[in-house]
Scaffold this active site. Structure first.
Site, mmCIF file in Angstrom:
data_model
loop_
_atom_site.group_PDB
_atom_site.id
_atom_site.type_symbol
_atom_site.label_atom_id
_atom_site.label_comp_id
_atom_site.label_asym_id
_atom_site.label_seq_id
_atom_site.Cartn_x
_atom_site.Cartn_y
_atom_site.Cartn_z
ATOM 1 N N ASN A 42 1.366 -1.409 -0.275
ATOM 2 C CA ASN A 42 -0.611 0.143 0.163
ATOM 3 C C ASN A 42 1.253 0.960 0.336
ATOM 4 O OD1 ASN A 42 0.836 -1.314 2.572
ATOM 5 N ND2 ASN A 42 -1.004 0.374 3.151
ATOM 6 N N GLU A 44 0.363 5.419 0.403
ATOM 7 C CA GLU A 44 -0.520 7.167 1.151
ATOM 8 C C GLU A 44 -0.148 8.015 0.539
ATOM 9 O OE1 GLU A 44 -0.864 6.134 5.063
ATOM 10 O OE2 GLU A 44 -1.493 4.110 5.182
ATOM 11 N N ASN A 45 -1.651 8.638 0.056
ATOM 12 C CA ASN A 45 -0.868 9.935 0.092
ATOM 13 C C ASN A 45 -1.584 10.907 0.898
ATOM 14 O OD1 ASN A 45 -2.469 12.476 -1.705
ATOM 15 N ND2 ASN A 45 -0.067 11.931 -2.756
ATOM 16 N N GLU A 55 -3.256 -4.481 -2.408
ATOM 17 C CA GLU A 55 -3.526 -5.544 -3.520
ATOM 18 C C GLU A 55 -4.455 -5.046 -5.065
ATOM 19 O OE1 GLU A 55 -4.637 -4.779 -0.474
ATOM 20 O OE2 GLU A 55 -6.498 -6.518 0.497
ATOM 21 N N CYS A 86 -10.079 -5.126 1.371
ATOM 22 C CA CYS A 86 -11.203 -4.432 1.843
ATOM 23 C C CYS A 86 -12.075 -4.601 0.434
ATOM 24 C CB CYS A 86 -10.802 -3.010 1.633
ATOM 25 S SG CYS A 86 -10.128 -2.582 -0.142
ATOM 26 N N CYS A 89 -11.044 -3.650 -3.278
ATOM 27 C CA CYS A 89 -10.189 -4.629 -3.552
ATOM 28 C C CYS A 89 -10.664 -6.373 -4.018
ATOM 29 C CB CYS A 89 -8.785 -4.749 -3.136
ATOM 30 S SG CYS A 89 -8.165 -3.755 -2.709
HETATM 31 N N1 THU Z 1 -5.226 -1.048 3.167
HETATM 32 C C1 THU Z 1 -5.028 -2.381 2.261
HETATM 33 O O1 THU Z 1 -3.894 -2.198 1.929
HETATM 34 N N2 THU Z 1 -5.626 -3.353 1.498
HETATM 35 C C2 THU Z 1 -6.577 -3.599 1.818
HETATM 36 O O2 THU Z 1 -7.422 -4.799 1.613
HETATM 37 C C3 THU Z 1 -7.200 -2.835 3.338
HETATM 38 C C4 THU Z 1 -6.508 -1.771 3.686
HETATM 39 C C5 THU Z 1 -3.941 0.356 3.940
HETATM 40 C C6 THU Z 1 -4.684 1.255 2.903
HETATM 41 C C7 THU Z 1 -4.338 2.719 4.008
HETATM 42 O O3 THU Z 1 -2.907 2.431 3.487
HETATM 43 C C8 THU Z 1 -3.904 0.796 4.926
HETATM 44 O O4 THU Z 1 -4.126 -0.037 4.719
HETATM 45 C C9 THU Z 1 -5.007 1.436 6.494
HETATM 46 O O5 THU Z 1 -6.442 1.632 5.541
#
Ligand code: THU
Length: 127
Positions: A42, A44-45, A55, A86, A89
């Site tokens: 993952n 972020e921004n 994913e 989530c 995804c």
């Molecule tokens: N996140 C994922 O990378 N995959 C998921 O299926 C659920 C959430 C990440 C997004 C964010 O950077 C962090 O988890 C917290 O939500």
């Protein structure tokens, strides 16, 4: 394919997550029908809604390499006993499912658990 190998790659790539806002690392590794593996973490921004999940990062790498048929994905976070994908995804995985569906491989402490994507997303949307 030994799903332990897939999970090991997800664990490794989770260490490269860019997570200044949530401090919640996630790693994923997809396996395509041609037995190719692609990892993603993952990132972020500051504009929080622009965050990309591990994913979808992994899926994007597969698609960019011409691999559009996924048979398995391993997902891992060190911050959770079991890190489920989530909803967004799940739907993106549905788009690239193989004929036999997708095995979703999760780590539950010392063991792996495997779901079919259809169990996690019944009635995924298709056009
Ligand atoms: N996140 C994922 O990378 N995959 C998921 O299926 C659920 C959430 C990440 C997004 C964010 O950077 C962090 O988890 C917290 O939500």
């Amino acid at each position: 394919m030994d799903y332990n190998v897939l999970m090991q790659k997800a664990i490794e790539v989770s260490k490269r997550a860019y997570i200044p806002y949530s401090d919640f690392p996630v790693g994923a590794c997809v396996l395509t029908v041609n037995d190719k593996m692609y990892t993603g973490c993952n990132f972020e921004n500051a504009s929080l809604g622009l965050t990309i999940c591990a994913e979808r990062n992994a899926i994007g790498s597969a698609v960019a390499d011409g691999e559009k048929c996924i048979k398995a994905i391993a997902i891992y976070s060190p911050k959770m006993d079991v890190c489920y994908p989530c909803g967004a995804c799940r739907q993106v995985l549905h788009e690239f499912r193989s004929e036999k569906g997708i095995d979703v491989v999760l780590k539950d402490n010392d063991k792996l658990i495997v779901y079919k994507l259809e169990e996690l997303l019944p009635g995924g949307f298709s056009l």
